[in-house]
Motif scaffolding. Structure first.
Motif, PDB file in Angstrom:
ATOM      1  N   LEU A 157       9.362  10.511   4.651  1.00  0.00           N
ATOM      2  CA  LEU A 157       8.275  10.537   3.679  1.00  0.00           C
ATOM      3  C   LEU A 157       8.842  10.641   2.269  1.00  0.00           C
ATOM      4  N   ARG A 158       8.296   9.833   1.348  1.00  0.00           N
ATOM      5  CA  ARG A 158       8.831   9.777  -0.017  1.00  0.00           C
ATOM      6  C   ARG A 158       7.713   9.723  -1.044  1.00  0.00           C
ATOM      7  N   ILE A 159       8.013  10.213  -2.243  1.00  0.00           N
ATOM      8  CA  ILE A 159       7.157  10.031  -3.411  1.00  0.00           C
ATOM      9  C   ILE A 159       8.056   9.488  -4.514  1.00  0.00           C
ATOM     10  N   ASN A 160       7.634   8.367  -5.129  1.00  0.00           N
ATOM     11  CA  ASN A 160       8.444   7.697  -6.158  1.00  0.00           C
ATOM     12  C   ASN A 160       9.851   7.412  -5.656  1.00  0.00           C
ATOM     13  N   ASP A 161       9.943   6.961  -4.405  1.00  0.00           N
ATOM     14  CA  ASP A 161      11.199   6.588  -3.745  1.00  0.00           C
ATOM     15  C   ASP A 161      12.198   7.742  -3.601  1.00  0.00           C
ATOM     16  N   ARG A 162      11.711   8.983  -3.713  1.00  0.00           N
ATOM     17  CA  ARG A 162      12.567  10.152  -3.485  1.00  0.00           C
ATOM     18  C   ARG A 162      11.995  10.954  -2.326  1.00  0.00           C
ATOM     19  N   PRO A 163      12.856  11.468  -1.443  1.00  0.00           N
ATOM     20  CA  PRO A 163      12.347  12.254  -0.312  1.00  0.00           C
ATOM     21  C   PRO A 163      11.523  13.444  -0.816  1.00  0.00           C
ATOM     22  N   ILE A 164      10.420  13.712  -0.133  1.00  0.00           N
ATOM     23  CA  ILE A 164       9.626  14.872  -0.529  1.00  0.00           C
ATOM     24  C   ILE A 164      10.375  16.136  -0.126  1.00  0.00           C
ATOM     25  N   LYS A 165      10.117  17.221  -0.830  1.00  0.00           N
ATOM     26  CA  LYS A 165      10.850  18.470  -0.584  1.00  0.00           C
ATOM     27  C   LYS A 165      10.131  19.386   0.394  1.00  0.00           C
ATOM     28  N   ASN A 166       8.795  19.468   0.304  1.00  0.00           N
ATOM     29  CA  ASN A 166       8.045  20.393   1.158  1.00  0.00           C
ATOM     30  C   ASN A 166       6.550  20.158   0.968  1.00  0.00           C
ATOM     31  N   ASN A 167       5.761  20.970   1.668  1.00  0.00           N
ATOM     32  CA  ASN A 167       4.301  21.022   1.515  1.00  0.00           C
ATOM     33  C   ASN A 167       3.564  19.740   1.870  1.00  0.00           C
ATOM     34  N   ALA A 168       4.086  18.961   2.809  1.00  0.00           N
ATOM     35  CA  ALA A 168       3.354  17.785   3.284  1.00  0.00           C
ATOM     36  C   ALA A 168       2.280  18.245   4.268  1.00  0.00           C
ATOM     37  N   PHE A 169       1.108  17.618   4.192  1.00  0.00           N
ATOM     38  CA  PHE A 169       0.041  17.902   5.145  1.00  0.00           C
ATOM     39  C   PHE A 169      -0.682  16.606   5.463  1.00  0.00           C
ATOM     40  N   VAL A 170      -1.487  16.635   6.531  1.00  0.00           N
ATOM     41  CA  VAL A 170      -2.158  15.430   7.013  1.00  0.00           C
ATOM     42  C   VAL A 170      -3.654  15.676   7.104  1.00  0.00           C
ATOM     43  N   THR A 171      -4.428  14.683   6.664  1.00  0.00           N
ATOM     44  CA  THR A 171      -5.882  14.704   6.805  1.00  0.00           C
ATOM     45  C   THR A 171      -6.275  13.540   7.700  1.00  0.00           C
ATOM     46  N   VAL A 172      -7.175  13.810   8.654  1.00  0.00           N
ATOM     47  CA  VAL A 172      -7.657  12.782   9.571  1.00  0.00           C
ATOM     48  C   VAL A 172      -9.168  12.677   9.421  1.00  0.00           C
ATOM     49  N   LYS A 173      -9.671  11.437   9.255  1.00  0.00           N
ATOM     50  CA  LYS A 173     -11.114  11.206   9.145  1.00  0.00           C
ATOM     51  C   LYS A 173     -11.438   9.851   9.745  1.00  0.00           C
ATOM     52  N   ALA A 174     -12.717   9.645  10.060  1.00  0.00           N
ATOM     53  CA  ALA A 174     -13.160   8.386  10.660  1.00  0.00           C
ATOM     54  C   ALA A 174     -13.884   7.550   9.624  1.00  0.00           C
ATOM     55  N   ASP A 175     -13.786   6.204   9.791  1.00  0.00           N
ATOM     56  CA  ASP A 175     -14.619   5.372   8.937  1.00  0.00           C
ATOM     57  C   ASP A 175     -16.019   5.377   9.545  1.00  0.00           C
ATOM     58  N   SER A 176     -17.008   5.217   8.713  1.00  0.00           N
ATOM     59  CA  SER A 176     -18.391   5.280   9.166  1.00  0.00           C
ATOM     60  C   SER A 176     -19.116   4.036   8.687  1.00  0.00           C
ATOM     61  N   GLY A 177     -18.902   2.934   9.397  1.00  0.00           N
ATOM     62  CA  GLY A 177     -19.556   1.684   9.019  1.00  0.00           C
ATOM     63  C   GLY A 177     -19.110   1.149   7.672  1.00  0.00           C
ATOM     64  N   PRO A 224     -18.150   8.584  14.574  1.00  0.00           N
ATOM     65  CA  PRO A 224     -19.516   8.054  14.680  1.00  0.00           C
ATOM     66  C   PRO A 224     -19.544   6.722  15.435  1.00  0.00           C
ATOM     67  N   ALA A 225     -20.665   6.436  16.076  1.00  0.00           N
ATOM     68  CA  ALA A 225     -20.849   5.151  16.756  1.00  0.00           C
ATOM     69  C   ALA A 225     -20.619   4.029  15.748  1.00  0.00           C
ATOM     70  N   GLY A 226     -19.906   3.008  16.162  1.00  0.00           N
ATOM     71  CA  GLY A 226     -19.644   1.863  15.294  1.00  0.00           C
ATOM     72  C   GLY A 226     -18.410   2.003  14.429  1.00  0.00           C
ATOM     73  N   SER A 227     -17.732   3.141  14.472  1.00  0.00           N
ATOM     74  CA  SER A 227     -16.497   3.304  13.685  1.00  0.00           C
ATOM     75  C   SER A 227     -15.434   2.351  14.204  1.00  0.00           C
ATOM     76  N   ARG A 228     -14.704   1.759  13.280  1.00  0.00           N
ATOM     77  CA  ARG A 228     -13.637   0.845  13.674  1.00  0.00           C
ATOM     78  C   ARG A 228     -12.249   1.411  13.427  1.00  0.00           C
ATOM     79  N   TYR A 229     -12.145   2.439  12.575  1.00  0.00           N
ATOM     80  CA  TYR A 229     -10.834   2.985  12.230  1.00  0.00           C
ATOM     81  C   TYR A 229     -10.878   4.501  12.159  1.00  0.00           C
ATOM     82  N   VAL A 230      -9.714   5.087  12.393  1.00  0.00           N
ATOM     83  CA  VAL A 230      -9.462   6.483  12.055  1.00  0.00           C
ATOM     84  C   VAL A 230      -8.401   6.417  10.968  1.00  0.00           C
ATOM     85  N   VAL A 231      -8.631   7.151   9.890  1.00  0.00           N
ATOM     86  CA  VAL A 231      -7.721   7.102   8.751  1.00  0.00           C
ATOM     87  C   VAL A 231      -6.893   8.380   8.725  1.00  0.00           C
ATOM     88  N   VAL A 232      -5.571   8.204   8.695  1.00  0.00           N
ATOM     89  CA  VAL A 232      -4.633   9.327   8.623  1.00  0.00           C
ATOM     90  C   VAL A 232      -3.954   9.253   7.261  1.00  0.00           C
TER      91      VAL A 232
END
Length: 187
Positions: free
Chosen positions: A21-41, A72-80
């Protein structure tokens, strides 16, 4: 498994780890986290779940956290989305993966099947920016029942496999796997 696209589903997404994982082409140092959500139509659902920031693993974070997301019904993607939290409590996007629901929901996927998946992340400019490793399980009522009783039972639930017999009614295709017998090709 019945067609699950016509009803809302609950997903158990285990965010396992990230790679390079990188920011501005430099490896990140710490505090990375992940959010997961669904698309809803076509728009992203406001319902989401997030991991805690990984404070030690630098550009190869390890979370191993279970998140629960309503699909939700009809969702096509899960976004990470993988982000990094700075000391000023400002979140910087590291990368995003749009995961097709068809990767883990289908007519021949056994109930409660655990899919282990890895996806390339793309930064805000669309450039490659690391990998996220996850597992996904569609939660069904039978899994909820075994999960609740798992404290009293040490054996895990075994998914049931089945192949439709009447192709005209189900429209399915039966696939097979070659079986090799010893000395099959000797003359």
């Amino acid at each position: 498994m019945a067609n699950t696209h016509n009803r809302s589903l609950e997903l158990e997404v285990t965010v396992i780890s990230g790679e390079d994982l990188r920011i501005n082409d430099r490896p990140i140092k710490n505090n990375a986290f992940v959010t997961v959500k669904a698309d809803s139509g076509g728009s992203l659902s406001s319902l989401q779940d997030s991991t805690k920031p990984d404070v030690q693993s630098e550009s190869y974070p390890y979370w191993d956290e279970k998140l629960h997301v309503d699909l939700p019904a009809g969702s096509r993607y899960v976004v990470v989305e993988v982000c990094r939290r700075s000391s000023a409590a400002v979140d910087k996007l590291v990368g995003t993966a749009w995961i097709p629901v068809s990767d883990f929901v289908g007519d021949y996927t056994p109930e409660n099947y655990l899919h282990f998946l890895s996806y390339r992340l793309r930064d805000a400019q669309g450039q490659r920016n690391g990998i996220v490793n996850i597992s996904v399980r569609v939660i069904t009522s039978s899994y909820k029942g075994t999960a609740a009783s798992s404290s009293s039972s040490s054996s895990p639930s075994v998914p049931k496999f089945g192949i439709p017999v009447d192709r005209e009614k189900t429209g399915g295709t039966v696939t097979g796997m070659p079986v090799w017998y010893p000395n099959q090709w000797k003359s």
